[in-house]
Design a protein around this motif. Structure first.
Motif, PDB file in Angstrom:
ATOM      1  N   GLY A 195     -12.348  -4.884   2.818  1.00  0.00           N
ATOM      2  CA  GLY A 195     -13.714  -5.378   2.991  1.00  0.00           C
ATOM      3  C   GLY A 195     -14.535  -5.167   1.724  1.00  0.00           C
ATOM      4  N   GLY A 196     -14.392  -3.975   1.158  1.00  0.00           N
ATOM      5  CA  GLY A 196     -15.136  -3.637  -0.056  1.00  0.00           C
ATOM      6  C   GLY A 196     -14.716  -4.510  -1.227  1.00  0.00           C
ATOM      7  N   VAL A 197     -13.419  -4.727  -1.360  1.00  0.00           N
ATOM      8  CA  VAL A 197     -12.921  -5.558  -2.460  1.00  0.00           C
ATOM      9  C   VAL A 197     -13.417  -6.989  -2.281  1.00  0.00           C
ATOM     10  N   ALA A 198     -13.342  -7.498  -1.044  1.00  0.00           N
ATOM     11  CA  ALA A 198     -13.783  -8.872  -0.774  1.00  0.00           C
ATOM     12  C   ALA A 198     -15.261  -9.041  -1.126  1.00  0.00           C
ATOM     13  N   ALA A 199     -16.047  -8.006  -0.855  1.00  0.00           N
ATOM     14  CA  ALA A 199     -17.484  -8.099  -1.130  1.00  0.00           C
ATOM     15  C   ALA A 199     -17.753  -8.133  -2.636  1.00  0.00           C
ATOM     16  N   ILE A 200     -16.905  -7.502  -3.419  1.00  0.00           N
ATOM     17  CA  ILE A 200     -17.120  -7.462  -4.875  1.00  0.00           C
ATOM     18  C   ILE A 200     -16.499  -8.683  -5.545  1.00  0.00           C
ATOM     19  N   ALA A 201     -15.219  -8.923  -5.287  1.00  0.00           N
ATOM     20  CA  ALA A 201     -14.501 -10.025  -5.936  1.00  0.00           C
ATOM     21  C   ALA A 201     -13.235 -10.342  -5.142  1.00  0.00           C
ATOM     22  N   PRO A 202     -13.313 -11.320  -4.246  1.00  0.00           N
ATOM     23  CA  PRO A 202     -12.194 -11.623  -3.341  1.00  0.00           C
ATOM     24  C   PRO A 202     -10.893 -11.968  -4.077  1.00  0.00           C
ATOM     25  N   ALA A 203     -11.005 -12.455  -5.308  1.00  0.00           N
ATOM     26  CA  ALA A 203      -9.804 -12.837  -6.056  1.00  0.00           C
ATOM     27  C   ALA A 203      -8.843 -11.659  -6.209  1.00  0.00           C
ATOM     28  N   TYR A 204      -9.378 -10.434  -6.117  1.00  0.00           N
ATOM     29  CA  TYR A 204      -8.557  -9.244  -6.350  1.00  0.00           C
ATOM     30  C   TYR A 204      -7.867  -8.724  -5.094  1.00  0.00           C
ATOM     31  N   LEU A 205      -8.166  -9.364  -3.935  1.00  0.00           N
ATOM     32  CA  LEU A 205      -7.600  -8.875  -2.673  1.00  0.00           C
ATOM     33  C   LEU A 205      -6.080  -8.717  -2.668  1.00  0.00           C
ATOM     34  N   PRO A 206      -5.330  -9.689  -3.253  1.00  0.00           N
ATOM     35  CA  PRO A 206      -3.860  -9.549  -3.197  1.00  0.00           C
ATOM     36  C   PRO A 206      -3.349  -8.272  -3.869  1.00  0.00           C
ATOM     37  N   LEU A 207      -4.153  -7.677  -4.749  1.00  0.00           N
ATOM     38  CA  LEU A 207      -3.691  -6.463  -5.437  1.00  0.00           C
ATOM     39  C   LEU A 207      -3.501  -5.297  -4.461  1.00  0.00           C
ATOM     40  N   ILE A 208      -4.255  -5.322  -3.350  1.00  0.00           N
ATOM     41  CA  ILE A 208      -4.105  -4.240  -2.367  1.00  0.00           C
ATOM     42  C   ILE A 208      -2.681  -4.241  -1.807  1.00  0.00           C
ATOM     43  N   GLU A 209      -2.138  -5.441  -1.629  1.00  0.00           N
ATOM     44  CA  GLU A 209      -0.788  -5.566  -1.058  1.00  0.00           C
ATOM     45  C   GLU A 209       0.301  -5.346  -2.104  1.00  0.00           C
ATOM     46  N   ALA A 210      -0.079  -5.403  -3.371  1.00  0.00           N
ATOM     47  CA  ALA A 210       0.935  -5.324  -4.430  1.00  0.00           C
ATOM     48  C   ALA A 210       1.209  -3.884  -4.825  1.00  0.00           C
ATOM     49  N   ALA A 211       1.287  -2.998  -3.836  1.00  0.00           N
ATOM     50  CA  ALA A 211       1.602  -1.593  -4.113  1.00  0.00           C
ATOM     51  C   ALA A 211       2.689  -1.159  -3.151  1.00  0.00           C
ATOM     52  N   VAL A 249      13.698   7.121  -7.484  1.00  0.00           N
ATOM     53  CA  VAL A 249      12.997   6.182  -6.604  1.00  0.00           C
ATOM     54  C   VAL A 249      11.881   5.533  -7.416  1.00  0.00           C
ATOM     55  N   LEU A 250      11.775   4.203  -7.324  1.00  0.00           N
ATOM     56  CA  LEU A 250      10.771   3.488  -8.118  1.00  0.00           C
ATOM     57  C   LEU A 250       9.683   2.920  -7.221  1.00  0.00           C
ATOM     58  N   THR A 251       8.433   3.177  -7.567  1.00  0.00           N
ATOM     59  CA  THR A 251       7.327   2.563  -6.848  1.00  0.00           C
ATOM     60  C   THR A 251       6.328   2.008  -7.857  1.00  0.00           C
ATOM     61  N   LEU A 252       5.413   1.189  -7.351  1.00  0.00           N
ATOM     62  CA  LEU A 252       4.413   0.555  -8.220  1.00  0.00           C
ATOM     63  C   LEU A 252       3.069   0.574  -7.511  1.00  0.00           C
ATOM     64  N   ASP A 253       2.065   1.033  -8.216  1.00  0.00           N
ATOM     65  CA  ASP A 253       0.701   1.025  -7.685  1.00  0.00           C
ATOM     66  C   ASP A 253      -0.161   0.487  -8.818  1.00  0.00           C
ATOM     67  N   PRO A 254      -0.215  -0.865  -8.964  1.00  0.00           N
ATOM     68  CA  PRO A 254      -0.697  -1.459 -10.218  1.00  0.00           C
ATOM     69  C   PRO A 254      -2.140  -1.166 -10.570  1.00  0.00           C
ATOM     70  N   THR A 255      -2.974  -0.815  -9.584  1.00  0.00           N
ATOM     71  CA  THR A 255      -4.387  -0.601  -9.921  1.00  0.00           C
ATOM     72  C   THR A 255      -4.766   0.871  -9.981  1.00  0.00           C
ATOM     73  N   GLU A 256      -3.802   1.757  -9.808  1.00  0.00           N
ATOM     74  CA  GLU A 256      -4.100   3.197  -9.857  1.00  0.00           C
ATOM     75  C   GLU A 256      -4.587   3.564 -11.262  1.00  0.00           C
ATOM     76  N   ARG A 257      -5.810   4.065 -11.347  1.00  0.00           N
ATOM     77  CA  ARG A 257      -6.336   4.442 -12.668  1.00  0.00           C
ATOM     78  C   ARG A 257      -6.700   5.908 -12.735  1.00  0.00           C
ATOM     79  N   HIS A 258      -6.745   6.529 -11.573  1.00  0.00           N
ATOM     80  CA  HIS A 258      -7.157   7.921 -11.528  1.00  0.00           C
ATOM     81  C   HIS A 258      -6.199   8.792 -12.354  1.00  0.00           C
ATOM     82  N   GLY A 259      -6.732   9.525 -13.309  1.00  0.00           N
ATOM     83  CA  GLY A 259      -5.876  10.361 -14.142  1.00  0.00           C
ATOM     84  C   GLY A 259      -5.299   9.608 -15.339  1.00  0.00           C
ATOM     85  N   PHE A 260      -5.591   8.309 -15.431  1.00  0.00           N
ATOM     86  CA  PHE A 260      -5.085   7.530 -16.574  1.00  0.00           C
ATOM     87  C   PHE A 260      -6.257   7.064 -17.426  1.00  0.00           C
TER      88      PHE A 260
END
Ligand SMILES: N[C@@H](Cc1c[nH]c[nH+]1)C(=O)O
Length: 367
Positions: A195-211, A249-260
């Motif tokens: 909901g929060g992402v959609a309110a700011i910029a809906p184009a970014y919504l698919p990134l939530i699923e890309a983790a 084990v390999l995982t991807l969390d493309p928008t994780e910025r905390h600590g980076f």
């Protein structure tokens, strides 16, 4: 009134933990050395100004600062060794041919504890490759990090990749944010708040699923890559992950910025079975030279305390050597790898010396 022995966030490392930590660091540094990484040992504190802007995009440093009565200048106790290695590479080793491969181990101090990690003082051991942040460099760094952990006996390793500048690239390219702030969007994405992402910029919504698990998340990110703004990053990331595929084990969390805070195109967090939270982190970054020029680099730091707390250290094996034993026999046993603990008076016992074995009639017996 009782006083705590140490300030909160500080702790003594006692036996057998301190030995385990030292052994772990020795194995990590040895694995790094075998890949050509040579050790540097920068000081605990240095001029704040020399550290603060060394790595491009670092925010206000989370460092303990004080005015040095001798130089009358502000010093900072290092919160992270990577910036110090950057300083060394940019200055004293500035004339060395690139890439330069350096390793380190030491204590770092943070001004404040994090919510998940109450320690303020902790140990870091790691490697930095200075002069390149290519896919080849990233493959080497990720491989050395995994090999160093394996050499230290760590099992069940997983690597969680991220693309720290992803939102920057997208907002400067195909999906401009207009008035909205990148930090707000990053926060909402971190919280997986659709909901929060959609309110700011809906184009970014698919990134939530890309983790999640790497291959599926990478597929979704490729499908999302409208206009190909991310193609080279995504290809590169695939090749980097391939370097350790099957081993971890390999995982991807493309928008994780905390600590980076200062990492650029690539970042990764390391985890292991039994360890709570991260046991290390790494990624690509940019070093700023004295003349303002910039240099690419990539590296990783392992958090020794988190690894030791996660177990995996060898069990204690101590052999009690009774009073009157031939010193040459004890020496021979040490040569075979035993830890021998000599009785110094007749009242001494194997139990009091935390021994697991005892020497009886010149033979080793388990207790
Ligand atoms: N020093 C960073 C990790 C890192 C090393 N090199 C690049 N990044 C950290 O501890 O978070």
């Amino acid at each position: 009134m009782t006083h705590a022995l140490l300030p909160s966030g500080f702790h003594d490392r006692l036996p057998p933990v301190a030995d385990a930590a030292a052994r772990l660091e020795a194995r990590v540094l040895e694995a790094a050395h075998a890949h050509g990484y040579e050790r540097v040992d920068p000081p605990l504190a240095e001029f704040e100004a020399a550290l603060a802007h060394r790595l491009k995009a670092t925010r206000a440093q989370d460092a303990v600062r004080f005015v040095d009565p001798v130089s009358q200048r502000t010093l900072a106790i290092r919160p992270d060794i990577t910036a110090q290695v950057g300083r060394i590479a940019a200055t004293r080793m500035g004339h060395h041919p690139r890439p330069v491969r350096l390793s380190y181990a030491g204590s770092v101090l943070r001004l404040r504890a994090g919510q998940l990690s109450p320690e303020r003082e902790r140990r870091q051991a790691g490697c930095e490759l200075i002069g390149l942040d290519t896919v080849a460099a990233a493959r080497e760094i990720v491989t050395v990090a995994v090999e160093a952990l394996e050499a230290a006996g760590v099992t069940g390793i997983s690597v969680d990749f991220t693309l720290p500048d992803l939102l920057g690239v997208l907002s400067a390219g195909p999906f401009p944010l207009g008035e909205a702030s990148l930090d707000d969007l990053a926060d909402r994405l971190d919280a997986k708040d659709a909901g929060g992402v959609a309110a700011i910029a809906p184009a970014y919504l698919p990134l939530i699923e890309a983790a999640g698990p790497f291959d599926a998340a990478h597929d979704r990110l490729c499908a999302f890559d409208a206009g190909g703004a991310l193609t080279s990053r995504l290809d590169g990331l695939w090749k980097v992950a391939d370097a350790v595929r099957g081993r971890v084990v390999l995982t991807l969390d493309p928008t994780e910025r905390h600590g980076f805070e200062y990492q650029t195109w690539l970042g990764f967090s390391l985890f292991a079975d039994g360890a709570r939270g991260e046991i290390g982190r790494g990624g690509s970054y940019t070093i700023v030279h004295e003349d303002g020029s910039e240099e690419a680099a990539i590296g990783f730091s392992l958090y020794t305390d988190a690894i030791v707390a996660g177990g995996g250290e060898d069990a204690r094996r101590r052999l009690f050597v009774p009073l009157g034993t031939d010193p040459a026999l004890a020496a021979r046993l040490r040569g075979e790898g035993w830890v021998t603990v000599a009785a110094l008076d007749a009242g001494d016992t194997p139990e009091a010396q935390l021994c697991t074995h005892v020497l009886i009639d010149d033979g080793v017996r388990p207790l």
